[in-house]
Structure formats: structure tokens, C-alpha cells
Design a protein around this motif. Structure first.
Motif, PDB file in Angstrom:
ATOM      1  N   VAL A 109       0.860  -1.187   0.000  1.00  0.00           N
ATOM      2  CA  VAL A 109       0.000   0.000   0.000  1.00  0.00           C
ATOM      3  C   VAL A 109       0.893   1.232   0.000  1.00  0.00           C
ATOM      4  CG1 VAL A 109      -1.797   1.282   1.206  1.00  0.00           C
ATOM      5  CG2 VAL A 109      -1.814  -1.228   1.216  1.00  0.00           C
ATOM      6  N   TYR A 110       0.871   1.944  -1.130  1.00  0.00           N
ATOM      7  CA  TYR A 110       1.852   3.017  -1.274  1.00  0.00           C
ATOM      8  C   TYR A 110       1.447   4.310  -0.571  1.00  0.00           C
ATOM      9  CZ  TYR A 110       5.796   5.511  -3.076  1.00  0.00           C
ATOM     10  OH  TYR A 110       6.975   6.211  -3.146  1.00  0.00           O
ATOM     11  N   GLN A 111       2.370   4.945   0.036  1.00  0.00           N
ATOM     12  CA  GLN A 111       2.208   6.278   0.647  1.00  0.00           C
ATOM     13  C   GLN A 111       3.601   6.791   0.875  1.00  0.00           C
ATOM     14  OE1 GLN A 111       2.680   6.599   4.472  1.00  0.00           O
ATOM     15  NE2 GLN A 111       3.100   8.692   3.787  1.00  0.00           N
ATOM     16  N   ALA A 112       3.826   8.089   0.615  1.00  0.00           N
ATOM     17  CA  ALA A 112       5.189   8.620   0.708  1.00  0.00           C
ATOM     18  C   ALA A 112       5.133  10.098   1.041  1.00  0.00           C
ATOM     19  CB  ALA A 112       5.887   8.414  -0.633  1.00  0.00           C
ATOM     20  N   GLY A 113       6.302  10.677   1.349  1.00  0.00           N
ATOM     21  CA  GLY A 113       6.336  12.122   1.639  1.00  0.00           C
ATOM     22  C   GLY A 113       7.745  12.643   1.781  1.00  0.00           C
ATOM     23  N   THR A 114       8.067  13.683   1.017  1.00  0.00           N
ATOM     24  CA  THR A 114       9.422  14.238   1.027  1.00  0.00           C
ATOM     25  C   THR A 114       9.879  14.599   2.431  1.00  0.00           C
ATOM     26  OG1 THR A 114       9.084  15.167  -1.165  1.00  0.00           O
ATOM     27  CG2 THR A 114      10.842  16.147   0.155  1.00  0.00           C
ATOM     28  N   LEU A 115       8.975  15.236   3.175  1.00  0.00           N
ATOM     29  CA  LEU A 115       9.381  15.747   4.486  1.00  0.00           C
ATOM     30  C   LEU A 115       8.765  14.936   5.623  1.00  0.00           C
ATOM     31  CD1 LEU A 115       9.243  19.553   3.663  1.00  0.00           C
ATOM     32  CD2 LEU A 115      11.279  18.159   4.045  1.00  0.00           C
ATOM     33  N   SER A 116       8.225  13.757   5.280  1.00  0.00           N
ATOM     34  CA  SER A 116       7.680  12.905   6.356  1.00  0.00           C
ATOM     35  C   SER A 116       8.770  12.602   7.369  1.00  0.00           C
ATOM     36  CB  SER A 116       7.174  11.580   5.769  1.00  0.00           C
ATOM     37  OG  SER A 116       6.084  11.813   4.915  1.00  0.00           O
ATOM     38  N   GLY A 117       8.469  12.780   8.667  1.00  0.00           N
ATOM     39  CA  GLY A 117       9.462  12.484   9.706  1.00  0.00           C
ATOM     40  C   GLY A 117      10.577  13.509   9.764  1.00  0.00           C
ATOM     41  N   ASN A 118      10.316  14.708   9.262  1.00  0.00           N
ATOM     42  CA  ASN A 118      11.355  15.744   9.292  1.00  0.00           C
ATOM     43  C   ASN A 118      11.961  15.870  10.688  1.00  0.00           C
ATOM     44  OD1 ASN A 118      11.704  18.822  10.160  1.00  0.00           O
ATOM     45  ND2 ASN A 118      12.478  18.513   8.067  1.00  0.00           N
ATOM     46  N   PRO A 119      13.287  15.792  10.803  1.00  0.00           N
ATOM     47  CA  PRO A 119      13.911  15.745  12.134  1.00  0.00           C
ATOM     48  C   PRO A 119      13.566  16.923  13.040  1.00  0.00           C
ATOM     49  CG  PRO A 119      15.515  15.256  10.420  1.00  0.00           C
ATOM     50  CD  PRO A 119      14.266  15.654   9.722  1.00  0.00           C
ATOM     51  N   VAL A 120      13.459  18.139  12.480  1.00  0.00           N
ATOM     52  CA  VAL A 120      13.158  19.302  13.320  1.00  0.00           C
ATOM     53  C   VAL A 120      11.725  19.208  13.845  1.00  0.00           C
ATOM     54  CG1 VAL A 120      13.162  21.825  13.443  1.00  0.00           C
ATOM     55  CG2 VAL A 120      14.742  20.653  11.899  1.00  0.00           C
ATOM     56  N   ALA A 121      10.821  18.737  12.988  1.00  0.00           N
ATOM     57  CA  ALA A 121       9.437  18.546  13.430  1.00  0.00           C
ATOM     58  C   ALA A 121       9.367  17.424  14.461  1.00  0.00           C
ATOM     59  CB  ALA A 121       8.544  18.222  12.230  1.00  0.00           C
ATOM     60  N   MET A 122      10.152  16.385  14.263  1.00  0.00           N
ATOM     61  CA  MET A 122      10.192  15.281  15.224  1.00  0.00           C
ATOM     62  C   MET A 122      10.668  15.790  16.579  1.00  0.00           C
ATOM     63  SD  MET A 122       9.140  12.588  13.501  1.00  0.00           S
ATOM     64  CE  MET A 122       8.044  13.779  12.759  1.00  0.00           C
ATOM     65  N   ALA A 123      11.658  16.671  16.536  1.00  0.00           N
ATOM     66  CA  ALA A 123      12.208  17.199  17.800  1.00  0.00           C
ATOM     67  C   ALA A 123      11.140  17.971  18.565  1.00  0.00           C
ATOM     68  CB  ALA A 123      13.413  18.091  17.508  1.00  0.00           C
ATOM     69  N   ALA A 124      10.356  18.773  17.825  1.00  0.00           N
ATOM     70  CA  ALA A 124       9.289  19.551  18.477  1.00  0.00           C
ATOM     71  C   ALA A 124       8.220  18.616  19.040  1.00  0.00           C
ATOM     72  CB  ALA A 124       8.666  20.520  17.471  1.00  0.00           C
ATOM     73  N   GLY A 125       7.857  17.603  18.252  1.00  0.00           N
ATOM     74  CA  GLY A 125       6.840  16.662  18.707  1.00  0.00           C
ATOM     75  C   GLY A 125       7.292  15.844  19.896  1.00  0.00           C
ATOM     76  N   LEU A 126       8.533  15.367  19.824  1.00  0.00           N
ATOM     77  CA  LEU A 126       9.060  14.518  20.902  1.00  0.00           C
ATOM     78  C   LEU A 126       9.189  15.307  22.196  1.00  0.00           C
ATOM     79  CD1 LEU A 126      10.123  11.674  21.527  1.00  0.00           C
ATOM     80  CD2 LEU A 126      12.411  12.474  20.887  1.00  0.00           C
ATOM     81  N   ALA A 127       9.688  16.541  22.095  1.00  0.00           N
ATOM     82  CA  ALA A 127       9.827  17.383  23.301  1.00  0.00           C
ATOM     83  C   ALA A 127       8.454  17.619  23.924  1.00  0.00           C
ATOM     84  CB  ALA A 127      10.481  18.715  22.935  1.00  0.00           C
ATOM     85  N   THR A 128       7.454  17.763  23.078  1.00  0.00           N
ATOM     86  CA  THR A 128       6.091  17.986  23.582  1.00  0.00           C
ATOM     87  C   THR A 128       5.548  16.743  24.267  1.00  0.00           C
ATOM     88  OG1 THR A 128       5.664  19.635  21.849  1.00  0.00           O
ATOM     89  CG2 THR A 128       3.737  18.650  22.902  1.00  0.00           C
ATOM     90  N   LEU A 129       5.636  15.607  23.603  1.00  0.00           N
ATOM     91  CA  LEU A 129       5.085  14.373  24.182  1.00  0.00           C
ATOM     92  C   LEU A 129       5.800  13.991  25.470  1.00  0.00           C
ATOM     93  CD1 LEU A 129       4.116  11.940  21.283  1.00  0.00           C
ATOM     94  CD2 LEU A 129       2.938  13.948  22.185  1.00  0.00           C
TER      95      LEU A 129
END
Ligand code: KE4
Length: 433
Positions: free
Chosen positions: A296-316
Motif C-alpha cells: 500500500v503506497y504512501q510517501a512524503g518528502t518531508l515525512s518524519g522531518n527531524p526538526v518537526a520530530m524534535a518539536a513533537g518529541l519534546a512535547t510528548l
């Protein structure tokens, strides 16, 4: 003399020359409340300032993500540290795994999770997976629920679609919308009837476990468990769209709060901590179908972007602290109950709700269990109340079909100040016939 909005007016004129409606998302445009959208200069904690220098206690919080408050020092620090290594690589990074682990730790139903960049992508992808897994094409959604703007889901949608009174949207082929079955929220009989009308054809039900895009409407007791039972009986999958409720209403999100285990969960907003990040995840046997593990195909250039991950992880990580949801719930409840008490004192019909760190209010006598009832709200009173709150330095969602959000930065004094301003706002609304 009320606040000046001159700089926002000028900025709006410039924006409209090169951006449709002057905004990059319709509900920001103040279309249903009139006046000029506020152009924001900065935010800190529970406050934002517009470019005219006016200060507001903010209950939009970027539509939910900023559960820690604006410019949270811990989130900014995590982003700065990550930025030192660069912005994006288009290759796996360990911080993506750490955020995925945090999500799976919090949500027992989520065994594997794929990061994407918006809630729209998350719900669109979860539905594709449900269709692949079941071999069925139809999708059941509820009137007034909003799951992003993918073609098949812009049917009977809430949020900006309801705000602007757009009947669906041009540009969506009938072939797409024919596959979308609609039912009223909180109505299990209608769902059972839909399954009877389309036996063996409905791949999934997608539902906001707390409906936050037609005001804030709670699931009736038994509604979510009833959906679970119907999906099990009919061989359909249950998708919880927790883009808004995820990590907002409880540590275990709405699925933990209501004790119902979906097959797939969509997340967004809080999991990105204010940066573009969202996710979908769930049962191993389903997620194993997602490319490249499956077909099942799905993709994204910026999926899992490290800076966004950092913001999300710090929040959680901050939300894992003890007492966080009690505090958020107390703030939202104090506001909702305070508004209700003022409305009763002033004699204006108002229905308020709150769950976890989200709250809603509607100029309506109640009860409000579905979109048809939500649409009976007194929009002219909402408009008057909204503009008085802005003049008084309180920023609410510019729509009667949205939900409000408190953060860990909102203090009891913020709530008290908000209710002082709300008294004048409700008195003004009461004068609107
Ligand atoms: P995005 O594509 O906007 O990241 O997420 C779509 C979405 C999906 N599911 C739910 C339950 C949502 O609430 C949303 C987006 N929410 C709206 C406001 N209610 C976002 C604000 C906007 O459209 O500008």
C-alpha cells in the motif's frame, strides 16, 4: 478607544494580492465573523501579540498543537539542537524512531506508526490502507466531522467547510463522493442502517471520537463502543481520527479515555508540537501492508522531518509528567463552567462542553449531539461575542464550528481575566435578537 487593527488591515490587503483570500487556510480568514484577520507578530506561553501590538490570551493555540503554550523553551531548545545538524535529509534518522516509540508507548492500539506531514495525509492514508486490507471501497463518516481536505472526506464536513457554508467542494468527482456514506454523529441506528444498505461494501468507519469541528460535541455513552461492535460484526475497520483529540484529552488520547480500541488511529497537531507533523498507525497486520514493508503506497518528502520530530518529541515527553491532564482538564472545565454560569446569570442561551484540554461553547439551548443541532446555533450572537472578546484581548477560534484549546501555560488568572471579558461579551450577545 478600542484596540487598533490598522497594521493587520494593511497586511491583509497585501496578502490578498498574492494569496487566495489572504490566508493559507480558509478558517483563518474571519469569513464567518467579519472584520480583519489578526496578523500575528509573536507568541509566548498563553499569549499572542498581533502586528498592531495588541495582546491576547490565546485559545486557538495554532488549532491545537501548542498544548505546552507558545514558544515553549523546552520545545525551542530541542529544535535548536536538532537544527545544528541540518534541516532535512530524506533519509531515516533516529529521532523519527524515538517519536514513533513515544506514540506506541502512549497508545497500546498503535503497534506501528508512519509519520506524515499533515492530518489530511494521515486520514487519507489510513483510508487507503483500510480499503486495501478489506478489499472494500465505501467509507462511512459522520456529518460535521472534518478529517482534512482529501476528496472523499470533503462530504458533509465540519470546520472551515461548515464555517463558510460550502456545500462540499467543486472539483471533487461524483465518483469519489459516491463512495462516502454519511451518518449523523451519535446515531448508531443510522450506522447499522448504512451497513444494511451496503452489506459487505463498507471498508471502514472514520470518526472523531470527540467531534471538534462542529463545536465540541462529546460522544454519547455507548456510541464509540457501539461503533466498535458494528465494525466487528460487519468486518469493517474502525479508524479514530485523533488528529485533534490525540494527546489533547488524556495521556492515552480519546481511545484511552473512552476505553475503545480502534484498528487505526490518525494523529496530528500535538504530535508535531507546532511543526508540520502527523501520523497514522495501528494494528501490526494492517501497518505491515504499508510500503515498503507492504504494497500500500504512501510517501512524503518531508515525512518524519527531524526538526518537526524534535518539536513533537519534546512535547510528548513533557506530557508524560504526572498531573498534566488534570491541570489541562481543570483549566478547560473552569472556563466552560464559568461561561455557562455567566450565561445563566445574564439570561442568554449557551451550551458549553469540555473534555481534557479542549472546550466548546455554542449560542444554543442544547442539547447538541449532532451537526443538525449544532447548525441551529445563533451565529449572530457568536459573531457579536467573538468581536467583543477580541476587543477585550481574548483570541478565540473565528468560527462557531470549532473548538477551543487551553495549554499548560494558561493560568487560573488567565481564566479569570477571560471570564471578566466574557461577561461583557455575553451581555452584548444577549442584546442580539
Ligand atoms: P490538517 O491537514 O489541517 O493538518 O489536519 C486535518 C484534520 C484532520 N482531522 C481533524 C479531526 C482535524 O481537526 C483536522 C484539522 N483541524 C482544523 C481545525 N479544526 C485545522 C485548522 C485549519 O483547517 O486551518
Amino acid at each position: 478607544m478600542g484596540p487598533s487593527f490598522q497594521a493587520s488591515r494593511e497586511a491583509f490587503k497585501s496578502a490578498k494580492r498574492c494569496i487566495p483570500g489572504g490566508v493559507n487556510s480558509p478558517v483563518r480568514g474571519f469569513g464567518s465573523v467579519g472584520g480583519t484577520p489578526l496578523f500575528i507578530e509573536r507568541g509566548k506561553g498563553s499569549r499572542i501579540w498581533d502586528i498592531d501590538g495588541n495582546e491576547y490570551i490565546d485559545y486557538v493555540g495554532s488549532w491545537g498543537p501548542l498544548i505546552l503554550g507558545h514558544a515553549d523553551p523546552g520545545v525551542l531548545k530541542a529544535m535548536r539542537e536538532t537544527l545544528k545538524q541540518g534541516t532535512s535529509f530524506g533519509a531515516p534518522t533516529e529521532i523519527e524512531t524515538r517519536l514513533a516509540q513515544a506514540i506506541c508507548r502512549a497508545l497500546p492500539s498503535v503497534k506501528r506508526v508512519r509519520m506524515v506531514s499533515s492530518g489530511t495525509e494521515a486520514t487519507m492514508s489510513a483510508i487507503r490502507l483500510a480499503r486495501a486490507a478489506t478489499g472494500r471501497d465505501r467509507v462511512l463518516k459522520f456529518d460535521g466531522c472534518y478529517h482534512g481536505h482529501s476528496d472523499g472526506l470533503l462530504v458533509g464536513a465540519g470546520s472551515g467547510v461548515a464555517t463558510l457554508g460550502i456545500p462540499g467542494s467543486p472539483g471533487i468527482p461524483a465518483a469519489m463522493t459516491e463512495l462516502t456514506v454519511q451518518a449523523p454523529y451519535n446515531n448508531l441506528e443510522a450506522v447499522a442502517a448504512a451497513f444494511a444498505s451496503w452489506p459487505g461494501e463498507i471498508a471502514c468507519i472514520i470518526v472523531e471520537p470527540v467531534a471538534g469541528n462542529m463545536g465540541c460535541i462529546l460522544p454519547r455513552p455507548g456510541f464509540l463502543k457501539g461503533l466498535r461492535a458494528l465494525c466487528d460484526a460487519e468486518g469493517a475497520l474502525l479508524i479514530f481520527d485523533e488528529v485533534m483529540t490525540g494527546f489533547r484529552v488524556a495521556a492515552g488520547s480519546a481511545q484511552g479515555l473512552y476505553g475503545v480500541r480502534p484498528d487505526l488511529t490518525c494523529l496530528g497537531k500535538v504530535v508535531g508540537g507546532g511543526m508540520p507533523a502527523a501520523a497514522y498507525g495501528g494494528r501490526n497486520d494492517l501497518m505491515r501492508r504499508v510500503a515498503p514493508a507492504g504494497d500500500v503506497y504512501q510517501a512524503g518528502t518531508l515525512s518524519g522531518n527531524p526538526v518537526a520530530m524534535a518539536a513533537g518529541l519534546a512535547t510528548l515527553e513533557r506530557l508524560e509528567a504526572p498531573g498534566v491532564y488534570e491541570r489541562l482538564g481543570a483549566r478547560a472545565q473552569a472556563l466552560a463552567q464559568g461561561l455557562q454560569t455567566l450565561a445563566e446569570e445574564i439570561g442568554v442561551e449557551l451550551t458549553t462542553t469540555s473534555v481534557g484540554g479542549m472546550f466548546g461553547f455554542s449560542f444554543h439551548p442544547g442539547p447538541i449531539d449532532c451537526f443538525t443541532q449544532a447548525q441551529e446555533n445563533h451565529e449572530a450572537r457568536f459573531r457579536r461575542f467573538f468581536s467583543r472578546m477580541i476587543e477585550g484581548g481574548v483570541n478565540l477560534a473565528p468560527s462557531a464550528y470549532e473548538t477551543g484549546f487551553v495549554s499548560l501555560a494558561h493560568t487560573q488568572a488567565d481564566i479569570g481575566r477571560t471570564l471578566e471579558v466574557a461577561r461583557k461579551g455575553l451581555e452584548a450577545a444577549a442584546r442580539v435578537r
